[in-house]
Design a protein around this motif. Sequence first.
Motif, PDB file in Angstrom:
ATOM      1  N   ARG A  71       0.867  -1.184   0.000  1.00 16.79           N
ATOM      2  CA  ARG A  71       0.000   0.000   0.000  1.00 16.79           C
ATOM      3  C   ARG A  71       0.904   1.234   0.000  1.00 16.79           C
ATOM      4  NH1 ARG A  71      -1.264  -2.616   4.286  1.00 16.79           N
ATOM      5  NH2 ARG A  71      -0.911  -0.833   5.678  1.00 16.79           N
ATOM      6  N   VAL A  72       0.768   2.034  -1.030  1.00 13.09           N
ATOM      7  CA  VAL A  72       1.621   3.209  -1.180  1.00 13.09           C
ATOM      8  C   VAL A  72       0.758   4.390  -1.612  1.00 13.09           C
ATOM      9  CG1 VAL A  72       3.488   4.274  -2.524  1.00 13.09           C
ATOM     10  CG2 VAL A  72       3.695   1.897  -1.772  1.00 13.09           C
ATOM     11  N   GLY A  73       1.005   5.541  -1.011  1.00 15.15           N
ATOM     12  CA  GLY A  73       0.361   6.780  -1.425  1.00 15.15           C
ATOM     13  C   GLY A  73       1.405   7.858  -1.655  1.00 15.15           C
ATOM     14  N   LEU A  74       1.252   8.596  -2.744  1.00 13.20           N
ATOM     15  CA  LEU A  74       2.126   9.729  -3.040  1.00 13.20           C
ATOM     16  C   LEU A  74       1.283  10.993  -3.114  1.00 13.20           C
ATOM     17  CD1 LEU A  74       4.382   8.322  -5.942  1.00 13.20           C
ATOM     18  CD2 LEU A  74       4.846   8.291  -3.481  1.00 13.20           C
ATOM     19  N   ALA A  75       1.888  12.105  -2.743  1.00 11.14           N
ATOM     20  CA  ALA A  75       1.210  13.396  -2.811  1.00 11.14           C
ATOM     21  C   ALA A  75       2.072  14.383  -3.580  1.00 11.14           C
ATOM     22  CB  ALA A  75       0.929  13.944  -1.411  1.00 11.14           C
ATOM     23  N   VAL A  76       1.393  15.292  -4.288  1.00 13.80           N
ATOM     24  CA  VAL A  76       2.062  16.421  -4.920  1.00 13.80           C
ATOM     25  C   VAL A  76       1.791  17.637  -4.040  1.00 13.80           C
ATOM     26  CG1 VAL A  76       2.251  17.854  -6.967  1.00 13.80           C
ATOM     27  CG2 VAL A  76       1.716  15.442  -7.206  1.00 13.80           C
ATOM     28  N   THR A  77       2.855  18.334  -3.662  1.00 15.61           N
ATOM     29  CA  THR A  77       2.695  19.472  -2.758  1.00 15.61           C
ATOM     30  C   THR A  77       3.272  20.738  -3.370  1.00 15.61           C
ATOM     31  OG1 THR A  77       4.811  19.167  -1.603  1.00 15.61           O
ATOM     32  CG2 THR A  77       2.924  17.914  -0.793  1.00 15.61           C
ATOM     33  N   ILE A  78       2.644  21.859  -3.046  1.00 16.63           N
ATOM     34  CA  ILE A  78       3.177  23.192  -3.330  1.00 16.63           C
ATOM     35  C   ILE A  78       2.976  24.005  -2.062  1.00 16.63           C
ATOM     36  CG2 ILE A  78       2.929  25.321  -4.658  1.00 16.63           C
ATOM     37  CD1 ILE A  78       2.048  23.693  -7.026  1.00 16.63           C
ATOM     38  N   ILE A 102      -1.842  19.176  -3.518  1.00 18.18           N
ATOM     39  CA  ILE A 102      -2.656  19.566  -4.671  1.00 18.18           C
ATOM     40  C   ILE A 102      -3.088  18.345  -5.474  1.00 18.18           C
ATOM     41  CG2 ILE A 102      -1.524  21.807  -4.837  1.00 18.18           C
ATOM     42  CD1 ILE A 102      -0.124  20.696  -7.391  1.00 18.18           C
ATOM     43  N   GLY A 103      -2.555  17.167  -5.149  1.00 13.28           N
ATOM     44  CA  GLY A 103      -2.934  15.939  -5.833  1.00 13.28           C
ATOM     45  C   GLY A 103      -2.392  14.736  -5.096  1.00 13.28           C
ATOM     46  N   THR A 104      -3.102  13.606  -5.223  1.00 18.79           N
ATOM     47  CA  THR A 104      -2.657  12.366  -4.582  1.00 18.79           C
ATOM     48  C   THR A 104      -2.864  11.196  -5.524  1.00 18.79           C
ATOM     49  OG1 THR A 104      -4.828  11.902  -3.605  1.00 18.79           O
ATOM     50  CG2 THR A 104      -3.281  13.222  -2.287  1.00 18.79           C
ATOM     51  N   VAL A 105      -2.095  10.142  -5.292  1.00 15.48           N
ATOM     52  CA  VAL A 105      -2.284   8.873  -5.983  1.00 15.48           C
ATOM     53  C   VAL A 105      -2.001   7.763  -4.987  1.00 15.48           C
ATOM     54  CG1 VAL A 105       0.103   8.710  -6.799  1.00 15.48           C
ATOM     55  CG2 VAL A 105      -1.707   7.513  -8.034  1.00 15.48           C
ATOM     56  N   ARG A 106      -2.666   6.648  -5.180  1.00 11.53           N
ATOM     57  CA  ARG A 106      -2.532   5.536  -4.237  1.00 11.53           C
ATOM     58  C   ARG A 106      -2.639   4.238  -5.007  1.00 11.53           C
ATOM     59  NH1 ARG A 106      -3.815   4.123   1.076  1.00 11.53           N
ATOM     60  NH2 ARG A 106      -4.789   2.066   1.279  1.00 11.53           N
ATOM     61  N   TYR A 107      -1.819   3.256  -4.596  1.00  7.57           N
ATOM     62  CA  TYR A 107      -2.049   1.915  -5.129  1.00  7.57           C
ATOM     63  C   TYR A 107      -2.178   0.927  -3.980  1.00  7.57           C
ATOM     64  CZ  TYR A 107       2.769  -0.032  -4.618  1.00  7.57           C
ATOM     65  OH  TYR A 107       3.953  -0.524  -4.132  1.00  7.57           O
ATOM     66  N   ASP A 108      -2.971  -0.115  -4.226  1.00 10.40           N
ATOM     67  CA  ASP A 108      -3.138  -1.232  -3.303  1.00 10.40           C
ATOM     68  C   ASP A 108      -2.914  -2.518  -4.091  1.00 10.40           C
ATOM     69  OD1 ASP A 108      -4.545  -0.177  -0.594  1.00 10.40           O
ATOM     70  OD2 ASP A 108      -5.243   0.999  -2.306  1.00 10.40           O
ATOM     71  N   ARG A 109      -1.982  -3.335  -3.601  1.00 10.22           N
ATOM     72  CA  ARG A 109      -1.701  -4.598  -4.298  1.00 10.22           C
ATOM     73  C   ARG A 109      -2.915  -5.524  -4.181  1.00 10.22           C
ATOM     74  NH1 ARG A 109       3.656  -7.022  -5.154  1.00 10.22           N
ATOM     75  NH2 ARG A 109       4.456  -5.519  -3.610  1.00 10.22           N
ATOM     76  N   ILE A 110      -3.260  -6.185  -5.286  1.00  7.49           N
ATOM     77  CA  ILE A 110      -4.418  -7.089  -5.313  1.00  7.49           C
ATOM     78  C   ILE A 110      -4.032  -8.399  -5.968  1.00  7.49           C
ATOM     79  CG2 ILE A 110      -6.140  -5.233  -5.325  1.00  7.49           C
ATOM     80  CD1 ILE A 110      -6.321  -5.556  -8.355  1.00  7.49           C
ATOM     81  N   ASP A 111      -4.866  -9.435  -5.700  1.00  6.35           N
ATOM     82  CA  ASP A 111      -4.644 -10.719  -6.362  1.00  6.35           C
ATOM     83  C   ASP A 111      -5.484 -10.767  -7.631  1.00  6.35           C
ATOM     84  OD1 ASP A 111      -7.260 -11.200  -5.588  1.00  6.35           O
ATOM     85  OD2 ASP A 111      -6.713 -12.511  -3.921  1.00  6.35           O
ATOM     86  N   ASP A 112      -5.544 -11.953  -8.256  1.00  2.71           N
ATOM     87  CA  ASP A 112      -6.243 -12.060  -9.537  1.00  2.71           C
ATOM     88  C   ASP A 112      -7.756 -11.931  -9.387  1.00  2.71           C
ATOM     89  OD1 ASP A 112      -6.634 -14.409  -8.208  1.00  2.71           O
ATOM     90  OD2 ASP A 112      -5.838 -15.720  -9.795  1.00  2.71           O
ATOM     91  N   ARG A 113      -8.263 -11.924  -8.147  1.00  4.41           N
ATOM     92  CA  ARG A 113      -9.689 -11.722  -7.911  1.00  4.41           C
ATOM     93  C   ARG A 113      -9.996 -10.308  -7.419  1.00  4.41           C
ATOM     94  NH1 ARG A 113     -11.801 -17.306  -4.954  1.00  4.41           N
ATOM     95  NH2 ARG A 113     -11.097 -18.764  -6.590  1.00  4.41           N
ATOM     96  N   GLY A 114      -8.979  -9.462  -7.391  1.00  2.00           N
ATOM     97  CA  GLY A 114      -9.181  -8.089  -6.968  1.00  2.00           C
ATOM     98  C   GLY A 114      -9.187  -7.889  -5.474  1.00  2.00           C
ATOM     99  N   ARG A 115      -8.752  -8.874  -4.696  1.00  2.00           N
ATOM    100  CA  ARG A 115      -8.731  -8.757  -3.239  1.00  2.00           C
ATOM    101  C   ARG A 115      -7.344  -8.297  -2.775  1.00  2.00           C
ATOM    102  NH1 ARG A 115     -10.817 -14.748  -1.938  1.00  2.00           N
ATOM    103  NH2 ARG A 115      -8.871 -15.058  -3.121  1.00  2.00           N
ATOM    104  N   PRO A 116      -7.255  -7.625  -1.600  1.00  2.00           N
ATOM    105  CA  PRO A 116      -5.949  -7.199  -1.083  1.00  2.00           C
ATOM    106  C   PRO A 116      -4.988  -8.377  -1.007  1.00  2.00           C
ATOM    107  CG  PRO A 116      -7.708  -6.214   0.195  1.00  2.00           C
ATOM    108  CD  PRO A 116      -8.373  -7.214  -0.715  1.00  2.00           C
ATOM    109  N   ALA A 117      -3.741  -8.127  -1.377  1.00  2.00           N
ATOM    110  CA  ALA A 117      -2.754  -9.210  -1.435  1.00  2.00           C
ATOM    111  C   ALA A 117      -1.372  -8.658  -1.124  1.00  2.00           C
ATOM    112  CB  ALA A 117      -2.770  -9.858  -2.823  1.00  2.00           C
ATOM    113  N   SER A 118      -0.450  -9.585  -0.986  1.00  2.00           N
ATOM    114  CA  SER A 118       0.958  -9.254  -0.807  1.00  2.00           C
ATOM    115  C   SER A 118       1.754  -9.945  -1.902  1.00  2.00           C
ATOM    116  CB  SER A 118       1.452  -9.691   0.574  1.00  2.00           C
ATOM    117  OG  SER A 118       0.735  -9.022   1.605  1.00  2.00           O
ATOM    118  N   ALA A 119       3.064  -9.657  -1.955  1.00  2.00           N
ATOM    119  CA  ALA A 119       3.917 -10.327  -2.922  1.00  2.00           C
ATOM    120  C   ALA A 119       3.825 -11.839  -2.698  1.00  2.00           C
ATOM    121  CB  ALA A 119       5.355  -9.846  -2.776  1.00  2.00           C
TER     122      ALA A 119
END
Length: 991
Positions: free
Chosen positions: A81-88, A93-110
């Motif tokens: 789970r990672v989130g990045l922000a753009v700041t001034i 002023i903007g954010t992006v986030r990813y969450d790792r998922i498995d092939d069924r779209g459920r939360p997962a790990s490596a």
Amino acid sequence: MEPKPEQSPHHAYPDHWEADVVLRDGGTARIRPITTDDAERLVSFYEQVSDESKYYRFFAPYPRLSDRDVHRFTHHDYVDRVGLAVTIGGEFIGTVRYDRIDDRGRPASAPADEAEVAFLVQDAHQGRGVASALLEHIAAVARERGIRRFAAEVLPANNKMIKVFRDAGYTQRRSFEDGSVHLTLDLEPTEESLAVQRGREQRAEARSVQRLLAPGSVAVIGAGRTPGGVGRTVLRNLLAAGYTGCAYAVNRAFDEGLATLDGVPAHRSLGEIDEQVDLAVIAVPAHQVPEAVADCGEHGVQGLVVVSAGYAERGADGRELQRELVRQARSYGMRIIGPNAFGIINTAENVRLNASLAPESPARGRIGLFTQSGAIGIALLSGLHRRGAGLSSFISAGNRADVSGNDFLQYSFEDPDTDVALLYLESLGNPRKFTRLARRTAAVKPVVVVKGARHSGTNPPGHAVPVSRIPDATVSALMRQAGVIRVDTVTEMVDAGILLAGQPLPSGPRVAILGNSESLGLLTYDACLAEGLRPRPPIDLTTAASPQDFRDALAEALADATCDAVIVTAIPWVGEDGEAETGDGQVLAAALHTAVAGGSAKPVAVVHVEIGGLAEALAAASSTAAPRQRPTTARTAPPEAPTDRTASTDRTASTDREVPTDGTTDTDRTTASAPAAPHPPAAPAAPEATPPAPEDRPRPGRIPAYPAAERAVRALAEAVKYAQWRRQAAVPGKVPELLDETIDEAGAAALIEAHLAAAPDPRGRQLGHDEARELLGRYGIDVRPTLPAPDPDAAAAAAARLGYPVALKTTAPHLRHRADLGGVRLDLTDEDALRRAYGDLTDLLGKPAELLPVVQAMAPRGVDTVVRASIDAAAGAVLSFGLAGAPSELLGDTAHRLVPVTDRDAAELIRSIRAAPVLFGWRGAAPVDTAALEELLLRLSRLVDDHPEVVSVALEPVVVAPQGLTALGATVRLAPPPARNDLGPRRLPSY
């Protein structure tokens, strides 16, 4: 202030993900990981997002974030789970986030390698390229964490977000499911995604410089109440140039009753100014600069010119002040020229900006000038002014803490008012990027560079950039490969610049020489030969020649299809009484302009001695010259950046741009026929286009004048070489496909991995002879085997195994490749000869244990050469070629090219050394197999390009015979590859 990140017990805060970026409109922003300390910032950011944007993000009305949402969006493990922000200014002023998922779209790990990604950008900042920059950075983070694909659900009406994904250049799949668009992006970089990234970088960085050079309003902070002083001088120069925008004087020491200074509004701070201020020139003591920068940032200033000194040029404490200055300015989205800058100039009629210490603004012209030295900037401005050459723009960057020569190249590439870019550089912060940008810019307009601090091995004071260890000769060769015209002095830069800005490019090296002095004509003839040009015998018009005689002779030379350029030499006329007359320079200039206006478009230069008024009159554009037209076809751009080609097409097709003064078009400059091939044979040339008919050719305008023949000829020779490069760059070289059939890339990768794993050492390891042979063999590079000979019997056994005749060589480091010291015995045809040679060798040089002798089968006779490849952390992989032996080493006769090389690069590489005729049948010898040599260069280039762990390779000697070649020795060094800063997401240099 930025938050202090909380460190996870399992995954530390990844500070290497932090980056400053330039947005589409030229402003800067900071991208960083979101931390647990960002809760208030996140809530404040979300409150400023419109209901529509919230709906697009959550697919439902979502007026506010719950405490659970805030916790979820600020707590990350920086892996799954990672989130990045753009700041001034420290605010989101903007954010992006990813969450790792498995092939069924459920939360997962490596080892799950897919993640769901979502963006949200504040409405006021949409359209600035925030989401595109975030996608580049979150994709790089995901790849680092083992994620190979992004999945995203987007509402069909969210066209902006769909466009962000569609235009990114990644391989993607789209489907429509349950009322939303389902997007899947493969995150492996592609040629298209890299081209898109570089195209966005180019436009953003060009715009950031354009904002500095064309502000709507300027505030001079530190303008003094009394005449004199740096700030007051800048204000005076700004007003004297006729700046078309609004100007303000700012000084906290002003009396409250002071309303104006030099006729412009005077204020104690920027907060007192009701209007927007675009550019601030800061001229206060260094300890007051942070307060001034904060004032600028809080009131929306877009860029800074910091003329204040007292930074990195003063030592370690000053370097830290400089770093803090850059960090502070970027936190507000501002770019900096300086500190310790001389200033900037823009001569465009609708700007007329002179925010510098130059007392006189230069005339308007077609030359853009960038310098890292104020003193050199003064000299260049003075030299161009004396020669009647005008400028389009000027930047003196001082310590170059932020805006650099790379940014100037980005701007020059797009600027319709600049035809020639001149740069004085003392350091290259990012040589890989400089080479790439220079190649692209040189494809449409000349780039002339003087490189200072060439031999010191260190950076000049104030320049906080990596130090490259490659020799200056290598740097020069790599610049030439990129189409850069590199000269040695600022005088040569001015000489080349005024010719390139005022004259068309020559079609070849054939030069006509005419004038009224036989001696001056002969000097010019000799200078042409020395510079590799092909002069025709000088035409002596005699000292009695009139301006009309000059006009007729020049017109005839321009009409002659057997010459590509003309040099006119002139001395004062001799009167009837035998006294020299200075003559009327304006009359002669008018005659030459008339001939040029009526002839075909060829470059003309004048060498004169003491003819009053001639240089000034020649520098004035001819009133009879046809208006210079912009080409209506797309300018040539390198294949690596198709988006830049599109931008270039739009720019050059425009009909409302101001036309240049010299009457040439870029199309004419690139379509001239190539010169005849010199000896040795020239490398394969690009297909040539037919030049336009003479009546359709544009007419040159300003004619450059030189006080010495050597200077005129040197400038013309540089133009000839550049024109040849440009014709070839129009059709890039290629790597023959036949190499793919004999290259085992996967097998080489496995060998490299095994070797590095067997001896894990960050410094790497050198392969043994047999290990090197095996690795090189995977790329079709055969190295003749050697067998150890620790004693005479072992030598005899080795020779019997290899077959006679053989060579006996020492491999001790101090004797390696030193046949001149007696460490090599050749053509040993039988065992007796071998044993005698072994005894002689050990008697002369020492014991076998010291000499490490080996036996090798003899190779066919030929020319001994050396081929090397090495990786410089700053410049990248470099391929080198030269003849073997002490003379080549002493003379530095080695050629270099950046990897990867094309077939044309390889052919040029072996032809560019001074000793190249030896390969092509010098003094009646048989020519050697240069085709086999070119193939070897291509194979070695592929090896180091495919496998950056191969940090150095030396093939020495490589004996090139009339048929085939033999590599007799090879050394290979492996190491973990150095980090590359040109393949990741866009980012400004960090401080």
